[in-house]
Design an enzyme around this catalytic site. Structure first.
Site, mmCIF file in Angstrom:
data_model
loop_
_atom_site.group_PDB
_atom_site.id
_atom_site.type_symbol
_atom_site.label_atom_id
_atom_site.label_comp_id
_atom_site.label_asym_id
_atom_site.label_seq_id
_atom_site.Cartn_x
_atom_site.Cartn_y
_atom_site.Cartn_z
ATOM 1 N N GLU A 1 31.708 39.692 52.566
ATOM 2 C CA GLU A 1 31.301 40.498 51.418
ATOM 3 C C GLU A 1 29.789 40.408 51.238
ATOM 4 O OE1 GLU A 1 34.888 40.917 48.559
ATOM 5 O OE2 GLU A 1 33.773 39.131 47.975
ATOM 6 N N GLY B 1 30.344 45.356 43.703
ATOM 7 C CA GLY B 1 30.278 45.949 42.372
ATOM 8 C C GLY B 1 29.080 46.856 42.159
ATOM 9 N N HIS C 1 33.990 32.844 46.593
ATOM 10 C CA HIS C 1 33.485 34.168 46.220
ATOM 11 C C HIS C 1 32.026 34.049 45.787
ATOM 12 C CE1 HIS C 1 32.915 37.933 44.125
ATOM 13 N NE2 HIS C 1 33.927 38.391 44.832
ATOM 14 N N SER D 1 32.465 47.215 47.222
ATOM 15 C CA SER D 1 32.545 48.639 46.888
ATOM 16 C C SER D 1 33.421 49.435 47.856
ATOM 17 C CB SER D 1 31.148 49.248 46.778
ATOM 18 O OG SER D 1 30.410 48.588 45.765
ATOM 19 N N GLY E 1 37.546 44.683 44.676
ATOM 20 C CA GLY E 1 37.315 44.320 43.284
ATOM 21 C C GLY E 1 37.631 45.499 42.368
ATOM 22 N N ASN F 1 41.106 41.700 44.110
ATOM 23 C CA ASN F 1 40.505 40.620 43.334
ATOM 24 C C ASN F 1 40.225 41.194 41.946
ATOM 25 O OD1 ASN F 1 38.921 38.660 42.187
ATOM 26 N ND2 ASN F 1 37.190 38.907 43.593
ATOM 27 N N TRP F 2 41.113 40.860 41.017
ATOM 28 C CA TRP F 2 40.979 41.473 39.681
ATOM 29 C C TRP F 2 39.857 40.849 38.862
ATOM 30 C CZ3 TRP F 2 46.821 41.904 37.814
ATOM 31 C CH2 TRP F 2 47.499 42.760 38.691
ATOM 32 N N LYS F 3 39.319 39.748 39.346
ATOM 33 C CA LYS F 3 38.255 39.037 38.613
ATOM 34 C C LYS F 3 38.710 38.781 37.169
ATOM 35 C CE LYS F 3 34.963 40.986 41.805
ATOM 36 N NZ LYS F 3 33.605 41.433 42.106
ATOM 37 N N GLU G 1 30.483 35.242 43.409
ATOM 38 C CA GLU G 1 30.302 34.996 41.966
ATOM 39 C C GLU G 1 30.492 33.514 41.649
ATOM 40 O OE1 GLU G 1 33.008 38.067 40.722
ATOM 41 O OE2 GLU G 1 31.592 39.543 41.525
HETATM 42 P P1 PGA Z 1 33.939 45.301 44.475
HETATM 43 O O1 PGA Z 1 34.170 43.708 44.547
HETATM 44 O O2 PGA Z 1 35.040 45.935 45.278
HETATM 45 O O3 PGA Z 1 34.024 45.635 43.017
HETATM 46 O O4 PGA Z 1 32.586 45.558 45.052
HETATM 47 C C1 PGA Z 1 34.611 43.086 45.723
HETATM 48 C C2 PGA Z 1 34.736 41.602 45.482
HETATM 49 O O5 PGA Z 1 33.876 41.042 44.787
HETATM 50 O O6 PGA Z 1 35.659 40.941 45.983
#
Ligand code: PGA
Length: 251
Positions: free
Chosen positions: A167, A173, A95, A212, A233, A9-11, A97
């Site tokens: 998640e 993150g 997600h 993470s 991510g 997931n490159w966001k 976010e």
């Molecule tokens: P992260 O994000 O690996 O940077 O913790 C995972 C995600 O939000 O899908």
């Protein structure tokens, strides 16, 4: 046997130049990935470039979100059929976010699940509790509510056509990974929740861990019986790190 899926997931990261470099790195190293299915979800504007580079490779790609509508006056939105136009296989929905910054509710996410399926996309359906919810001891209640919303809206058979990504919000993150035992416990709970509606769907459903996940903690997470891959991510933005997670599923 559930084939593990490792999805990036490159966001909202990257530039055309960095996306090209990342895709080139993935193409170069993908031959070392023996077991996992691999996918990347770039920002929508880089999907055409991703398609151009990855077509004909074993790596698939997808969107990070989609509209519940198929077309029309919805400024800024991207519809499922548009993602399919560029051969997206997957789309991330729900997600944390999106839930936090865009107010997406369980009901809206369930509608997105069915919109994705209607367009022929495989939803990567994200669920998970916040730190506050974990500390209040309601993790299971929260993930059950999130899963039930899709089962109620779409039916359990349709849920089984997607992938779940567990998640924990406090692990995204932050560098704080759920321990393999903590993650396994929730994954097993999620599977048992789905099994209440259909044991066949529960058995075949891939449940990814996200939060993470890195090359050095991937193997022990992936070794757990109910962890069927990862949604990555930060570590998906570097080809070597992402491939390191993908190859952790080799053994
Ligand atoms: P992260 O994000 O690996 O940077 O913790 C995972 C995600 O939000 O899908």
């Amino acid at each position: 046997m559930r084939q593990p899926l490792v999805a990036g997931n490159w966001k909202m990261n990257g530039s055309l130049a960095s996306v090209r470099e990342l895709l080139a790195g993935l193409k170069e190293g993908i031959g070392d990935v023996k077991v996992a299915e691999v996918a990347v979800c770039p920002p929508a504007i880089y999907i055409p470039e991703t398609q151009a580079q990855l077509a004909g490779t074993p790596i698939s790609w997808g969107g990070q979100d989609l509209s519940v509508h198929e077309s029309g006056a919805y400024t800024g939105e991207i519809a499922g059929p548009m993602l399919r136009d560029f051969d997206c296989k997957y789309v991330i929905i729900g997600h944390s976010e999106r839930r936090t910054y865009h107010g997406e509710t369980d009901e809206l996410v369930a509608e997105k699940f069915s919109a994705a399926r209607k367009s022929g996309l495989v939803p990567i359906f994200c669920i998970g509790e916040t730190l506050e919810e974990r500390e209040s001891g309601i993790t299971e209640e929260v993930v059950a509510r999130q899963v039930d919303a899709v089962i109620e809206h779409c039916g359990v058979e349709m849920l089984g056509e997607g992938v779940i990504a567990y998640e924990p919000v406090w692990a995204i993150g932050t560098g704080k990974t759920a321990s393999p035992e903590q993650a396994q416990e929730v994954h097993a709970f999620i599977r048992s929740r789905v099994a209440k509606s259909s044991s066949d769907v529960a058995e075949g459903l891939r449940i990814l861990y996200g939060g993470s996940m890195k090359p050095d903690n991937a193997a022990e997470l992936l070794a757990k019986p109910d962890i069927d891959g990862g949604l990555i991510g930060g570590a998906s933005l570097k080809a070597a790190d992402f491939l390191g997670i993908c190859t952790a599923a080799n053994d």
